[in-house]
Design a protein around this motif. Sequence first.
Motif, PDB file in Angstrom:
ATOM      1  N   CYS A  10      36.631  50.319 -21.616  1.00 57.76           N
ATOM      2  CA  CYS A  10      36.439  51.486 -20.744  1.00 57.76           C
ATOM      3  C   CYS A  10      35.893  52.682 -21.530  1.00 57.76           C
ATOM      4  O   CYS A  10      35.021  53.407 -21.051  1.00 57.76           O
ATOM      5  CB  CYS A  10      37.754  51.857 -20.064  1.00 57.76           C
ATOM      6  N   GLN A  11      36.406  52.886 -22.722  1.00 59.36           N
ATOM      7  CA  GLN A  11      35.924  53.982 -23.558  1.00 59.36           C
ATOM      8  C   GLN A  11      34.461  53.789 -23.918  1.00 59.36           C
ATOM      9  O   GLN A  11      33.661  54.728 -23.869  1.00 59.36           O
ATOM     10  CB  GLN A  11      36.784  54.088 -24.818  1.00 59.36           C
ATOM     11  N   ALA A  12      34.097  52.559 -24.280  1.00 61.67           N
ATOM     12  CA  ALA A  12      32.708  52.275 -24.632  1.00 61.67           C
ATOM     13  C   ALA A  12      31.794  52.424 -23.418  1.00 61.67           C
ATOM     14  O   ALA A  12      30.679  52.947 -23.529  1.00 61.67           O
ATOM     15  CB  ALA A  12      32.588  50.867 -25.210  1.00 61.67           C
ATOM     16  N   PHE A  13      32.276  51.976 -22.265  1.00 60.43           N
ATOM     17  CA  PHE A  13      31.482  52.056 -21.040  1.00 60.43           C
ATOM     18  C   PHE A  13      31.205  53.509 -20.665  1.00 60.43           C
ATOM     19  O   PHE A  13      30.113  53.842 -20.189  1.00 60.43           O
ATOM     20  CB  PHE A  13      32.217  51.351 -19.901  1.00 60.43           C
ATOM     21  N   SER A  14      32.196  54.388 -20.878  1.00 57.69           N
ATOM     22  CA  SER A  14      32.020  55.812 -20.572  1.00 57.69           C
ATOM     23  C   SER A  14      30.964  56.441 -21.460  1.00 57.69           C
ATOM     24  O   SER A  14      30.241  57.348 -21.041  1.00 57.69           O
ATOM     25  CB  SER A  14      33.351  56.550 -20.742  1.00 57.69           C
ATOM     26  N   ALA A  15      30.866  55.946 -22.708  1.00 56.07           N
ATOM     27  CA  ALA A  15      29.886  56.491 -23.640  1.00 56.07           C
ATOM     28  C   ALA A  15      28.494  55.920 -23.397  1.00 56.07           C
ATOM     29  O   ALA A  15      27.489  56.631 -23.486  1.00 56.07           O
ATOM     30  CB  ALA A  15      30.323  56.203 -25.078  1.00 56.07           C
ATOM     31  N   LYS A  16      28.434  54.618 -23.071  1.00 55.86           N
ATOM     32  CA  LYS A  16      27.141  53.968 -22.845  1.00 55.86           C
ATOM     33  C   LYS A  16      27.327  52.763 -21.940  1.00 55.86           C
ATOM     34  O   LYS A  16      28.101  51.865 -22.244  1.00 55.86           O
ATOM     35  CB  LYS A  16      26.512  53.529 -24.170  1.00 55.86           C
TER      36      LYS A  16
ATOM     37  N   MET B 185      13.065  46.223 -25.483  1.00 56.24           N
ATOM     38  CA  MET B 185      14.381  46.572 -26.007  1.00 56.24           C
ATOM     39  C   MET B 185      15.386  45.477 -25.659  1.00 56.24           C
ATOM     40  O   MET B 185      15.374  44.946 -24.549  1.00 56.24           O
ATOM     41  CB  MET B 185      14.844  47.918 -25.432  1.00 56.24           C
ATOM     42  N   SER B 186      16.234  45.107 -26.615  1.00 57.95           N
ATOM     43  CA  SER B 186      17.206  44.050 -26.415  1.00 57.95           C
ATOM     44  C   SER B 186      18.244  44.453 -25.376  1.00 57.95           C
ATOM     45  O   SER B 186      18.663  45.609 -25.303  1.00 57.95           O
ATOM     46  CB  SER B 186      17.908  43.731 -27.745  1.00 57.95           C
ATOM     47  N   LYS B 187      18.657  43.494 -24.556  1.00 58.09           N
ATOM     48  CA  LYS B 187      19.692  43.740 -23.565  1.00 58.09           C
ATOM     49  C   LYS B 187      21.045  43.899 -24.257  1.00 58.09           C
ATOM     50  O   LYS B 187      21.389  43.129 -25.152  1.00 58.09           O
ATOM     51  CB  LYS B 187      19.761  42.580 -22.582  1.00 58.09           C
ATOM     52  N   LEU B 188      21.816  44.901 -23.814  1.00 57.83           N
ATOM     53  CA  LEU B 188      23.132  45.163 -24.382  1.00 57.83           C
ATOM     54  C   LEU B 188      24.206  44.525 -23.512  1.00 57.83           C
ATOM     55  O   LEU B 188      24.287  44.801 -22.310  1.00 57.83           O
ATOM     56  CB  LEU B 188      23.371  46.669 -24.481  1.00 57.83           C
ATOM     57  N   ILE B 189      25.037  43.684 -24.111  1.00 51.92           N
ATOM     58  CA  ILE B 189      26.108  42.990 -23.403  1.00 51.92           C
ATOM     59  C   ILE B 189      27.446  43.372 -24.018  1.00 51.92           C
ATOM     60  O   ILE B 189      27.610  43.318 -25.244  1.00 51.92           O
ATOM     61  CB  ILE B 189      25.927  41.460 -23.475  1.00 51.92           C
ATOM     62  N   TYR B 190      28.405  43.749 -23.167  1.00 49.86           N
ATOM     63  CA  TYR B 190      29.773  43.981 -23.615  1.00 49.86           C
ATOM     64  C   TYR B 190      30.593  42.729 -23.318  1.00 49.86           C
ATOM     65  O   TYR B 190      30.624  42.253 -22.169  1.00 49.86           O
ATOM     66  CB  TYR B 190      30.400  45.162 -22.885  1.00 49.86           C
ATOM     67  N   VAL B 191      31.257  42.201 -24.331  1.00 50.81           N
ATOM     68  CA  VAL B 191      32.148  41.059 -24.179  1.00 50.81           C
ATOM     69  C   VAL B 191      33.583  41.552 -24.360  1.00 50.81           C
ATOM     70  O   VAL B 191      33.915  42.139 -25.398  1.00 50.81           O
ATOM     71  CB  VAL B 191      31.839  39.954 -25.213  1.00 50.81           C
ATOM     72  N   VAL B 192      34.438  41.321 -23.370  1.00 49.36           N
ATOM     73  CA  VAL B 192      35.826  41.787 -23.416  1.00 49.36           C
ATOM     74  C   VAL B 192      36.748  40.572 -23.322  1.00 49.36           C
ATOM     75  O   VAL B 192      36.825  39.915 -22.277  1.00 49.36           O
ATOM     76  CB  VAL B 192      36.131  42.771 -22.273  1.00 49.36           C
ATOM     77  N   ASP B 193      37.434  40.265 -24.415  1.00 45.51           N
ATOM     78  CA  ASP B 193      38.322  39.095 -24.457  1.00 45.51           C
ATOM     79  C   ASP B 193      39.344  39.322 -25.559  1.00 45.51           C
ATOM     80  O   ASP B 193      38.994  39.789 -26.643  1.00 45.51           O
ATOM     81  CB  ASP B 193      37.508  37.823 -24.732  1.00 45.51           C
ATOM     82  N   ASP B 194      40.600  38.996 -25.290  1.00 50.27           N
ATOM     83  CA  ASP B 194      41.640  39.239 -26.289  1.00 50.27           C
ATOM     84  C   ASP B 194      41.714  38.141 -27.354  1.00 50.27           C
ATOM     85  O   ASP B 194      42.455  38.274 -28.325  1.00 50.27           O
ATOM     86  CB  ASP B 194      43.008  39.411 -25.620  1.00 50.27           C
ATOM     87  N   GLU B 195      40.953  37.067 -27.196  1.00 49.22           N
ATOM     88  CA  GLU B 195      40.928  36.000 -28.193  1.00 49.22           C
ATOM     89  C   GLU B 195      39.747  36.209 -29.138  1.00 49.22           C
ATOM     90  O   GLU B 195      38.583  36.132 -28.710  1.00 49.22           O
ATOM     91  CB  GLU B 195      40.822  34.640 -27.519  1.00 49.22           C
ATOM     92  N   SER B 196      40.049  36.468 -30.398  1.00 44.56           N
ATOM     93  CA  SER B 196      38.983  36.809 -31.352  1.00 44.56           C
ATOM     94  C   SER B 196      37.993  35.673 -31.548  1.00 44.56           C
ATOM     95  O   SER B 196      36.788  35.918 -31.707  1.00 44.56           O
ATOM     96  CB  SER B 196      39.595  37.199 -32.705  1.00 44.56           C
ATOM     97  N   ASN B 197      38.469  34.432 -31.540  1.00 37.64           N
ATOM     98  CA  ASN B 197      37.539  33.310 -31.741  1.00 37.64           C
ATOM     99  C   ASN B 197      36.562  33.159 -30.580  1.00 37.64           C
ATOM    100  O   ASN B 197      35.388  32.821 -30.770  1.00 37.64           O
ATOM    101  CB  ASN B 197      38.322  32.000 -31.954  1.00 37.64           C
TER     102      ASN B 197
END
Length: 241
Positions: free
Chosen positions: A39-45, A1-13
């Motif tokens: 935070c909302q996404a982290f609470s869900a998964k 199964m592919s590793k899931l990574i959350y990227v949090v950054d206010d710069e869209s590029n």
Amino acid sequence: MSKLIYVVDDESNIRTMMQLFLENEGFTVETFKDGQEACQAFSAKEPDMLILDIMMPGIDGLSLCTYFRRQSHVPIIFVSAKDTPLDRVMGITLGSDDYITKPFLPLEFVARVKALFRRSDPHFYDAGMTDPVTRFICGNLVLFPVSHRVTIQERDLNVTPTEFDFLLYMIQRADNAVSKKELAEQIWHFQGPNPEADMPEDFIKRLRKKLLSFGSTALIETVWGFGYRMSERKPEGIESI
């Protein structure tokens, strides 16, 4: 199964660029423009890794790291334009496992992500990789490099990747003093004329507290004016300095 990574950054590029390079390496990536969404996404998964910018509106990256670290040992990488030694120390003190400064080379960025996964997840190793050493022991503290487990009295102790690296480095040199300079270079990869000046002292304090609260007989002793030593608590008891 592919590793899931959350990227949090206010710069869209920046978000798009990191997502592109990570997905090209087979990772699953979800991006968020601010801390509230993350935070909302982290609470869900819960993801397999978090990549956080520091300077963001609303909830900044340092606050996010503190929030996530209180409830999880998920690997965390800071990617930030703030590149002073104090910034790096602050990030590591709050619980991050790596710190990458902007701008960065995409290939180096991907390599650092993969390296952290190899440190934190035994299943990320290639199938052909083996480790001739199955475990390291100091008192009732046991480290298993391949499975990346730490046990005390046969109970699993949850540790971050950096905590594991520190314990493994120290236990391999048990009863020998290790300088702050050596630790700063080998564990945190600090560079410069005085890397020991950036040594995150709070990290040591938290790790000592974690070990002692779990009943460890392995101690992280201070060698005044030099560094630290891992030793086993003697029957008569040795106080942690």
